[in-house]
Design an enzyme around this catalytic site. Structure first.
Site, short mmCIF file in Angstrom:
data_model
loop_
_atom_site.label_atom_id
_atom_site.label_comp_id
_atom_site.label_asym_id
_atom_site.label_seq_id
_atom_site.Cartn_x
_atom_site.Cartn_y
_atom_site.Cartn_z
N ALA A 157 0.84 -1.20 0.00
CA ALA A 157 0.00 0.00 0.00
C ALA A 157 0.87 1.25 0.00
CB ALA A 157 -0.94 -0.01 1.20
N ASP A 158 1.94 1.23 0.78
CA ASP A 158 2.89 2.34 0.77
C ASP A 158 3.49 2.54 -0.62
OD1 ASP A 158 2.75 3.21 3.41
OD2 ASP A 158 4.29 1.84 4.11
N MET A 159 3.97 1.44 -1.20
CA MET A 159 4.64 1.53 -2.49
C MET A 159 3.66 1.94 -3.60
SD MET A 159 7.64 0.80 -1.49
CE MET A 159 8.67 0.42 -2.91
#
Length: 360
Positions: free
Chosen positions: A165-167
């Site tokens: 999700a961060d990436m």
């Protein structure tokens, strides 16, 4: 000269998604000023440390400048306004509402600099019922359905190895910022983009959650071809307790392998629905792979056209010859960096650079 030479970026984000976005821009020529709180980005302190800097921090902040500003002080706000007056891009990753309280929301910034491309990154976006719900990557993956299929044979979800999700948010943010810069060439105005980790992650389920997307039931890993229910898209343990994978579902690969194993009679099973129908073939392959060590299987597969790979740990993965050949991991002045994932033929060869020390 990089593709983004002449583009000025002011990045107020910390940790992972925003810094990754701005580092990718810095890698290709943008001038990035990383604005940190007086105590610095917490990632600066994340172990391990090499040559005096956090490996994490260096690999997400190379090629930038870093400036400590107290945005609750008049002096800090004035210095930020001075930076934003010359900026093409602003990135922030505070919780929704923080920038407005500080006086640096998009409307305020665009009033002074109409050409600014302003990117906010948060877990669930700036508005709506979930906007103020605190969450990092794991919680976003849980709420988006992805964690439910990141499970073992017992159905128990496990913590993912990749902060997807961060990436995804970082990559979506980069795409949106670049599109807005292109659009500015036509309109003369910048724009605002609200990047949510949840929204960025969700489209990645299209190939595995078709039944749920159309209003039906949710997928279960053990009955999905891409999630462990297919014999030729699966993980197998070897005699020495290590693992290998078969990583493609085209029937031609199954035919090659089963011919080499003298079990071509099992080929029809590879064409059946994923799940119980393929169980006899999965069981056969489990028994087969358990008869040799991982490295023995690597040698055995060397002359066979099969989508096969050993499961490597990061030390083994980074030590592969082709990683060095492609310049994906570089060593300079006693520290290591993972190089850019894409480069341009017309640009000069990429050179590793240190991450900035924090100046006041």
């Amino acid at each position: 000269m990089g593709k983004l030479s002449g583009i000025n970026v002011v990045d107020l984000s910390l940790f992972l998604p925003g810094p990754m976005l701005s580092m990718m821009m810095a890698d290709h020529g943008a001038e990035v000023i990383k604005v940190e709180p007086p105590t610095g980005d917490p990632a600066r302190e994340m172990a391990p440390v090499e040559a005096g800097q956090s490996v994490w921090f260096r690999n997400l902040n190379r090629g930038k400048q870093a400036l400590a500003l107290d945005l609750k002080s008049d002096e800090g706000r004035e210095r930020l306004w001075a930076l934003l007056a010359e900026a093409d891009v602003m990135i922030e990753g505070f919780r929704p509402g923080v920038m407005k309280r500080l006086g640096f929301d998009y409307d305020a910034v665009a009033a002074r600099n109409p050409g600014i491309v302003y990117c906010s990154i948060s877990a669930f976006g700036q508005e709506g019922e979930m906007a103020h719900h605190p969450a990092h990557d794991l919680a976003v993956q849980a709420l988006s359905g992805f964690l439910s299929v990141n499970d073992g044979p017992d159905g128990m979800p496990v913590v993912p190895g990749v902060p997807s999700a961060d990436m995804a948010a970082g990559l979506n943010g980069l795409s949106a910022v670049l599109m807005a810069l292109i659009g500015r060439e036509q309109s003369g105005r910048g724009d605002y983009v609200d990047i949510a980790m949840y929204d960025s992650m969700l489209p990645w389920c299209a190939h595995i959650a078709g039944s749920a997307i159309q209003g039906g039931t949710s997928p279960k890993s053990q009955t999905q071809r891409s999630l462990g229910g297919a014999a030729f898209y699966n993980v197998y343990q070897t005699m020495d307790g290590k693992h290998v994978v078969l990583g493609a579902r085209e029937i031609k690969f199954a035919k090659v392998l089963l011919t080499a194993l003298d079990r071509l009679d099992l080929l029809p099973l590879a064409e059946r629905e994923a799940g119980e129908a393929q169980r006899p073939l999965i069981d056969f392959l489990r028994q087969t792979f358990a008869t040799k060590s991982r490295d023995q299987w690597v040698e055995w597969f060397a002359d066979k056209d099969v989508a096969f790979s050993p499961v490597l740990d990061f030390r083994e993965a980074l030590d592969q010859d082709f990683v060095k050949e492609k310049g994906l991991l570089v060593e300079a002045d006693g520290w290591h960096q993972i190089g850019p994932s894409f480069r341009f033929k017309s640009e000069e060869e990429w050179q590793a650079s240190d991450a900035p020390e924090l100046r006041k």
